[in-house]
Design a protein around this motif. Structure first.
Motif, PDB file in Angstrom:
ATOM      1  N   GLU A  76       0.801  -1.229   0.000  1.00  0.00           N
ATOM      2  CA  GLU A  76       0.000   0.000   0.000  1.00  0.00           C
ATOM      3  C   GLU A  76       0.835   1.281   0.000  1.00  0.00           C
ATOM      4  N   ASN A  77       2.064   1.238   0.533  1.00  0.00           N
ATOM      5  CA  ASN A  77       2.900   2.438   0.573  1.00  0.00           C
ATOM      6  C   ASN A  77       3.894   2.521  -0.577  1.00  0.00           C
ATOM      7  N   GLY A  78       3.961   1.509  -1.415  1.00  0.00           N
ATOM      8  CA  GLY A  78       4.976   1.536  -2.451  1.00  0.00           C
ATOM      9  C   GLY A  78       4.555   0.995  -3.799  1.00  0.00           C
ATOM     10  N   GLY A  79       3.284   0.682  -3.984  1.00  0.00           N
ATOM     11  CA  GLY A  79       2.824   0.170  -5.270  1.00  0.00           C
ATOM     12  C   GLY A  79       3.256  -1.257  -5.536  1.00  0.00           C
ATOM     13  N   ASN A  80       3.462  -1.583  -6.808  1.00  0.00           N
ATOM     14  CA  ASN A  80       3.837  -2.935  -7.209  1.00  0.00           C
ATOM     15  C   ASN A  80       5.185  -3.320  -6.621  1.00  0.00           C
ATOM     16  N   ARG A  81       5.354  -4.611  -6.387  1.00  0.00           N
ATOM     17  CA  ARG A  81       6.593  -5.124  -5.774  1.00  0.00           C
ATOM     18  C   ARG A  81       7.117  -6.299  -6.587  1.00  0.00           C
ATOM     19  N   ASN A  82       8.391  -6.628  -6.394  1.00  0.00           N
ATOM     20  CA  ASN A  82       8.952  -7.838  -6.986  1.00  0.00           C
ATOM     21  C   ASN A  82       9.736  -8.631  -5.945  1.00  0.00           C
ATOM     22  N   ASP A  83       9.414  -8.422  -4.684  1.00  0.00           N
ATOM     23  CA  ASP A  83      10.131  -9.129  -3.637  1.00  0.00           C
ATOM     24  C   ASP A  83       9.497 -10.486  -3.339  1.00  0.00           C
ATOM     25  N   VAL A  84      10.337 -11.411  -2.894  1.00  0.00           N
ATOM     26  CA  VAL A  84       9.907 -12.754  -2.501  1.00  0.00           C
ATOM     27  C   VAL A  84      10.476 -13.019  -1.118  1.00  0.00           C
ATOM     28  N   TRP A  85       9.639 -13.528  -0.240  1.00  0.00           N
ATOM     29  CA  TRP A  85      10.035 -13.837   1.140  1.00  0.00           C
ATOM     30  C   TRP A  85       9.831 -15.323   1.376  1.00  0.00           C
ATOM     31  N   CYS A  86      10.766 -15.931   2.119  1.00  0.00           N
ATOM     32  CA  CYS A  86      10.710 -17.368   2.400  1.00  0.00           C
ATOM     33  C   CYS A  86      10.683 -17.619   3.902  1.00  0.00           C
ATOM     34  N   SER A  87       9.994 -18.675   4.279  1.00  0.00           N
ATOM     35  CA  SER A  87       9.955 -19.087   5.679  1.00  0.00           C
ATOM     36  C   SER A  87       9.780 -20.589   5.754  1.00  0.00           C
ATOM     37  N   ALA A  88      10.567 -21.208   6.586  1.00  0.00           N
ATOM     38  CA  ALA A  88      10.417 -22.651   6.825  1.00  0.00           C
ATOM     39  C   ALA A  88       9.373 -22.928   7.893  1.00  0.00           C
ATOM     40  N   ASP A  89       9.130 -21.935   8.774  1.00  0.00           N
ATOM     41  CA  ASP A  89       8.235 -22.157   9.905  1.00  0.00           C
ATOM     42  C   ASP A  89       7.057 -21.186   9.979  1.00  0.00           C
ATOM     43  N   GLY A  90       7.001 -20.207   9.077  1.00  0.00           N
ATOM     44  CA  GLY A  90       5.916 -19.228   9.098  1.00  0.00           C
ATOM     45  C   GLY A  90       6.093 -18.146  10.141  1.00  0.00           C
ATOM     46  N   VAL A  91       7.190 -18.181  10.886  1.00  0.00           N
ATOM     47  CA  VAL A  91       7.471 -17.184  11.926  1.00  0.00           C
ATOM     48  C   VAL A  91       8.638 -16.289  11.515  1.00  0.00           C
ATOM     49  N   THR A  92       9.736 -16.902  11.112  1.00  0.00           N
ATOM     50  CA  THR A  92      10.924 -16.165  10.703  1.00  0.00           C
ATOM     51  C   THR A  92      10.974 -16.108   9.183  1.00  0.00           C
ATOM     52  N   TRP A  93      11.036 -14.888   8.624  1.00  0.00           N
ATOM     53  CA  TRP A  93      11.006 -14.686   7.186  1.00  0.00           C
ATOM     54  C   TRP A  93      12.310 -14.061   6.705  1.00  0.00           C
ATOM     55  N   THR A  94      12.754 -14.477   5.517  1.00  0.00           N
ATOM     56  CA  THR A  94      13.963 -13.953   4.892  1.00  0.00           C
ATOM     57  C   THR A  94      13.624 -13.530   3.469  1.00  0.00           C
ATOM     58  N   GLN A  95      14.061 -12.337   3.086  1.00  0.00           N
ATOM     59  CA  GLN A  95      13.815 -11.862   1.733  1.00  0.00           C
ATOM     60  C   GLN A  95      14.864 -12.415   0.782  1.00  0.00           C
ATOM     61  N   LEU A  96      14.411 -12.947  -0.355  1.00  0.00           N
ATOM     62  CA  LEU A  96      15.338 -13.393  -1.386  1.00  0.00           C
ATOM     63  C   LEU A  96      15.775 -12.185  -2.201  1.00  0.00           C
ATOM     64  N   PRO A  97      17.085 -12.007  -2.388  1.00  0.00           N
ATOM     65  CA  PRO A  97      17.567 -10.824  -3.117  1.00  0.00           C
ATOM     66  C   PRO A  97      17.512 -11.006  -4.633  1.00  0.00           C
ATOM     67  N   ASN A  98      17.498  -9.895  -5.338  1.00  0.00           N
ATOM     68  CA  ASN A  98      17.725  -9.854  -6.790  1.00  0.00           C
ATOM     69  C   ASN A  98      16.733 -10.641  -7.635  1.00  0.00           C
ATOM     70  N   THR A  99      15.452 -10.530  -7.351  1.00  0.00           N
ATOM     71  CA  THR A  99      14.483 -11.182  -8.225  1.00  0.00           C
ATOM     72  C   THR A  99      14.530 -10.496  -9.592  1.00  0.00           C
ATOM     73  N   PRO A 100      14.542 -11.255 -10.681  1.00  0.00           N
ATOM     74  CA  PRO A 100      14.774 -10.669 -12.004  1.00  0.00           C
ATOM     75  C   PRO A 100      13.544 -10.092 -12.700  1.00  0.00           C
ATOM     76  N   TRP A 101      12.334 -10.368 -12.185  1.00  0.00           N
ATOM     77  CA  TRP A 101      11.135  -9.910 -12.882  1.00  0.00           C
ATOM     78  C   TRP A 101      10.758  -8.486 -12.474  1.00  0.00           C
ATOM     79  N   LYS A 102       9.970  -7.866 -13.336  1.00  0.00           N
ATOM     80  CA  LYS A 102       9.505  -6.507 -13.072  1.00  0.00           C
ATOM     81  C   LYS A 102       8.480  -6.523 -11.935  1.00  0.00           C
ATOM     82  N   PRO A 103       8.390  -5.428 -11.175  1.00  0.00           N
ATOM     83  CA  PRO A 103       7.371  -5.343 -10.118  1.00  0.00           C
ATOM     84  C   PRO A 103       5.968  -5.553 -10.688  1.00  0.00           C
TER      85      PRO A 103
END
Length: 72
Positions: free
Chosen positions: A8-35
């Motif tokens: 809502e504060n930044g429009g379209n995104r191209n970020d991907v976040w991963c979690s093995a447990d649904g509690v701790t999340w890590t952002q994957l860097p450098n996604t190649p697709w457009k937002p």
């Protein structure tokens, strides 16, 4: 698990976040697709697939976790 989409504060995104447990999340860097938002996102054959979206692109992306990304 991965997520992508609209912020809502930044429009379209191209970020991907991963979690093995649904509690701790890590952002994957450098996604190649457009937002984008409103893309079809699904898991198939141990990969995250991202299809089109509301960015006027008719593209398909496949994201596969590398063997060095343990615990995600």
């Amino acid at each position: 698990m991965g997520l992508e989409g609209y912020h809502e504060n930044g429009g379209n995104r191209n970020d991907v976040w991963c979690s093995a447990d649904g509690v701790t999340w890590t952002q994957l860097p450098n996604t190649p697709w457009k937002p984008r938002h409103a893309a079809s996102v699904f898991v198939h054959d141990n990969a995250l697939w991202i299809v089109a979206g509301n960015n006027m692109e008719s593209d398909v992306w496949k994201l596969v976790k590398s063997p060095t990304e343990k615990g995600r």
